[in-house]
Design an enzyme around this catalytic site. Sequence first.
Site, PDB file in Angstrom:
ATOM      1  N   GLN A 179      -4.173  14.608  70.141  1.00  0.00           N
ATOM      2  CA  GLN A 179      -3.703  13.368  69.774  1.00  0.00           C
ATOM      3  C   GLN A 179      -3.479  12.656  71.158  1.00  0.00           C
ATOM      4  OE1 GLN A 179      -3.548  11.925  66.866  1.00  0.00           O
ATOM      5  NE2 GLN A 179      -4.632  13.514  65.782  1.00  0.00           N
ATOM      6  N   GLU A 230       6.787  -1.801  51.897  1.00  0.00           N
ATOM      7  CA  GLU A 230       6.405  -0.757  50.858  1.00  0.00           C
ATOM      8  C   GLU A 230       7.732  -0.767  49.932  1.00  0.00           C
ATOM      9  OE1 GLU A 230       4.249   2.404  53.924  1.00  0.00           O
ATOM     10  OE2 GLU A 230       5.980   3.056  52.436  1.00  0.00           O
ATOM     11  N   HIS A 247      21.773  10.843  42.157  1.00  0.00           N
ATOM     12  CA  HIS A 247      22.620   9.585  41.828  1.00  0.00           C
ATOM     13  C   HIS A 247      22.946   9.131  43.288  1.00  0.00           C
ATOM     14  CE1 HIS A 247      22.886  10.489  37.607  1.00  0.00           C
ATOM     15  NE2 HIS A 247      23.170  11.769  38.064  1.00  0.00           N
TER      16      HIS A 247
END
Lengths: 378, 378, 301, 301
Positions: free
Chosen positions: D33, D222, D259
């Site tokens: 990369q 998003e 939660h």
Amino acid sequence: MRIFEYMGKELFNRFGLPVPKGKVVSCADEAALAAAEIGPVVIKAQILSGKRGKSGGIRFANTPAEAKSIALELLGANIRGYLVEKLLVEEKLAVDQEFYLAVTIDEGAKSPVIIASNQGGIDIEEVPENRILKVHTDVELGMYPFIARNIVRRLGLDLGSQHGKELVKAILATYQVFQEKDAVLVEINPLVFSGEKVFAADAKVIIDPDARFRQKDIPYVEGQTETEKLAQDLGISYVELKGDIAVMANGAGIAMSTLDILLHYGGTPANFLDVVGGTDTETIARALEILLAKKPKVIFINIFGGSTRCDDVARAYAKVKKKGSGIQVPVVIRLVGTNQDEGWRILQECGIKAYTDMEEAAAKAVELAVHAPAGSSS
Amino acid sequence: MRIFEYMGKELFNRFGLPVPKGKVVSCADEAALAAAEIGPVVIKAQILSGKRGKSGGIRFANTPAEAKSIALELLGANIRGYLVEKLLVEEKLAVDQEFYLAVTIDEGAKSPVIIASNQGGIDIEEVPENRILKVHTDVELGMYPFIARNIVRRLGLDLGSQHGKELVKAILATYQVFQEKDAVLVEINPLVFSGEKVFAADAKVIIDPDARFRQKDIPYVEGQTETEKLAQDLGISYVELKGDIAVMANGAGIAMSTLDILLHYGGTPANFLDVVGGTDTETIARALEILLAKKPKVIFINIFGGSTRCDDVARAYAKVKKKGSGIQVPVVIRLVGTNQDEGWRILQECGIKAYTDMEEAAAKAVELAVHAPAGSSS
Amino acid sequence: MHQQVVLAKGMVLMAIIVNQNTKVIVQGITGKQGSFHTRQMLAYGTKVVAGVAPGKGGITYEGVPVYDTVQAVLENHQVDATVIFIQAAIAKDAVMEALEAGIGIVVVITEHIPIHDELEFISYARRKGAILIGPNTFGIISSGKCQIGIPPNQFFIPGPVGLVSRSGTLAYEIAKKLAAAGFGQSTAVGMGGDCVKGLTFVEILKLFEADPETRAVVLIGEIGGDAEEEASVYIKEMTKSVVAYIAGKSAPPEKQMGHAGAIIRGGRGTYQGKVKALSKAGALVAEMPSEVPEIISKLLA
Amino acid sequence: MHQQVVLAKGMVLMAIIVNQNTKVIVQGITGKQGSFHTRQMLAYGTKVVAGVAPGKGGITYEGVPVYDTVQAVLENHQVDATVIFIQAAIAKDAVMEALEAGIGIVVVITEHIPIHDELEFISYARRKGAILIGPNTFGIISSGKCQIGIPPNQFFIPGPVGLVSRSGTLAYEIAKKLAAAGFGQSTAVGMGGDCVKGLTFVEILKLFEADPETRAVVLIGEIGGDAEEEASVYIKEMTKSVVAYIAGKSAPPEKQMGHAGAIIRGGRGTYQGKVKALSKAGALVAEMPSEVPEIISKLLA
């Protein structure tokens, strides 16, 4: 608290830092057996002192017989004031290059510092300053591989080479020992390249005594006299000296100053004893008994009460005086500070008057020591 | 990555956070044996879902026979979409008080957060906000007992009481699990006082999947379909949906947007598939095979090349097309970005023309799906 | 007696770091040391506004309300400084608690704290911009105004001499001698006896240099470390006179921290080296504690 | 085409964070990369002054000198920014290396970095006062001036629109659509796709608000998290228009983080909630990507 080389190497091993193959032995036959197993060996006296090599404490043996004879010679010998009780019998490495590596605390910078040099060996202090790297770390940031990479690079090694990679790992492992074992010093001199690998050929590790409560797996090494050990168990700071005036003071500063002043007046202190702040009657009484056992010509107690309270000191004196054989040597007490009036009152009941000026009291102690009857000193 | 309650409790145990005495069983006889050993028990279906209690997944048994019959009923049952394969048979605690305790990451604050409430139990989300404590920690500072003490104090407990002291320890242990096990969530609901002690009566632990490489002792839990697992092994992100247009996109954002647009034009996506950045021809080819295996009406590939390169995508298409049964469903490819010219050239060789506009391509995919011959869908 | 400092109109007598308005809390107020010295501090007039003792919140001690945590104190009081009387093994937690809560002056009396813990809280204090005095210090006393820590305070009377010391008892000793000679102290600061320290000589000397009440400074050092050598660099720039006394002239060379210690210190740390550095910087070095008031007498006559 | 920004005399066209003078290094320049995108960056005109690849120091890549460490680079070059192409498991080390060396802009391209590592380096960046973009970002591109990261740069042309996005590919998508409609970007910033981020919407919006070249801002969000809701609070105060597009309208509710996640977010994170918050704050919300240039056209006409 310093630990033996072989203990340091056990630690290194646990943290992934390679050490030469070796065995700890305490008799000559074991040394021969170890040499038979390992081959040519180096035999190292396990004492808490540097410069072992120069003092004959590091020897080489090619055969088990040689190892046995060297071990016979070393075990029980006295090297640099230390009795040799154990030997480390180690594989003799083919040394390609020697480095110096240490992690310690820089008091001025208030931070850990990594020290490294490609001029390793016994005479590191002779190496010019510009050949010694000092890299401080940030305790909040901690240690990172990049820090080790920069050190290896600055030591002039190729980071892509096997040696370079191994050295990065060795630096990280050394730092980890320092960090996780509450060390104040981890010193490896030399760290050697032998073939493709890196080995810690020596190990000087000092553990912070104040962290012993959480480093219970570190073996406790006794490098002290009986009296020093007794004092340590009491939590007080004690060092034996060669004079005839036994000294008790509270605080390292005033204790040192007390010795300075005794010498100034022509006296010679028998010891350094700092009862350390905040101790109670019982501890001070036991400290006094330690001094009595030394049979000095005079005892000089120099207390400036802060967290140590004058009444506790006076009570300790009274307690020891009433006990068993009592106190048979002259005692000069200088007592001021916290709860001094109560302290003076208690001393008065014992028939002793406290001094308030330490120079005056020191002069008196010296005078008494000079005029003491012969034979009352230890 | 979520792990089962019993695995979470094993972790808690390792970090010194007490959990009720219990056994994991996978057959009814083992459940009976466990109950015989423990006494009155609670039997809990081990599934990766909350609200087990409301769905009959948490039951009580006073005798081994009862335990066996409940286990027979639960094992193999489907609760909230999950197959019950294991049960946790646990000592039934006498509950004096219930707390809620969790450590997770607050994205907005970019820091860990401890959440606690003295209104523990199944309906924590119903508890008014002012009864729920949220305490952020500073990752450089780390966790300290004083932070736990403040939480316990603010929960209204006496720090000098046994309960208070145990709760401080429980908070520290919970944080330690979070920190050392790379958790993104450690949730205990309820944490209970039973007698003098504190127990984690439940354990919801989610481990950061990106940290699995250094958390090798955490068991791997498969909570996915076969296809999802296959995708995960490829390192791509895949979720099954119910429509007939199979979708491949690169990047979570564009993949989500692709689904939105398909729906906008009246189509229904069969899946969410994000090939994630930087994948190679082979991975993309295998991803395409996953889509083919679903037998959709249409495949819609929507690539905006960044680290994913258009030529790699085109080559993947060419490769799959040439292989075995080839590609039997219509494929709409939208391909722009890095190396797009080369990608278009390769596709042209395969006889397919790439779209450049994603809305236009999406509309085409929907049109093809609507007009697809019946029976070609999965 | 010494000459009064000439004050500008409306200016009050000053001191460094703490004064008569400093609001202090005591962490570990119910312990043996904490409770004893809280009484002493109160007797001296220090504004002890609260104490901390986990599990004992709600009681009062000598009229001082006790809380479970520092945070609980801050919900009820304004606080400028805290003094730590917490046992060594858990002292770091208490120091971090104070720093995290934002207290600006933290005096750590506790001795025998592991040095790695000290490095951590000294570093955190730096990050929080807090003044940390100690650890292993007698504390700080601005004579007649505020005492934070454990000094026997009867010898600390107001006056023109700033005093800073690595040793507690030597500081008391010399303060007493100064008082006997008629010289009080503006402020006396215990730097702490451990090898790493929060505030160091230089930082404290700078404050004395800027304090109008202070006319001369007494620096009490010891062999070992390089704090005195570092101080010398700053002393050169000071307008006020510095009188130094260094303990340990007769001590055998300290047991070396391996070669590493020697490398780091670069030969510093000896009695002779310290005296030389201080003298060269213009400080007047006393041979004996009793010489300190004599020199001060001449300077401030 | 859009109207030219009226510039004060002597003023150059600006951008946020990076510009034509920004000197960039690439950490991991020899990887797949890193090497590919270094070529792309150089082709775009980015001043890539050096690369870092431990063990490869001394070579050059595409004319760029490669060093073993960041420190080695800094001994030889002036550096403003770094871009990280280092594999996830050891990325933290590289980011810390850059921050510790004092580099002011750190762009973290790497994805799948453990979140606990991210928390640490984001916290350290804050302490060092550095700008950290990402992780898991396409980077930043000031059109025509400097590209740091992996965006396919042919669609980023100079212009008056600031662009900030949580998603890389959606940012390219919309940049391309904007370019097609004649609108270039002043700067496009990838906030990063991971749940914690260095720079956030608010910080980036503030920079656009202050940048004279930027006339309107496109925000691409998003579902999940609460970055858009937080951004809304600041958008209310902005003088420049914000056009938003939020992906994930059709997604099933995300799998809850217990939660705890719900408690922390307090109900934020849904498509509807984000659109409502943004609209209320005055942002114009596009239903489809293609609507973004239409709205911008009207705004900047």
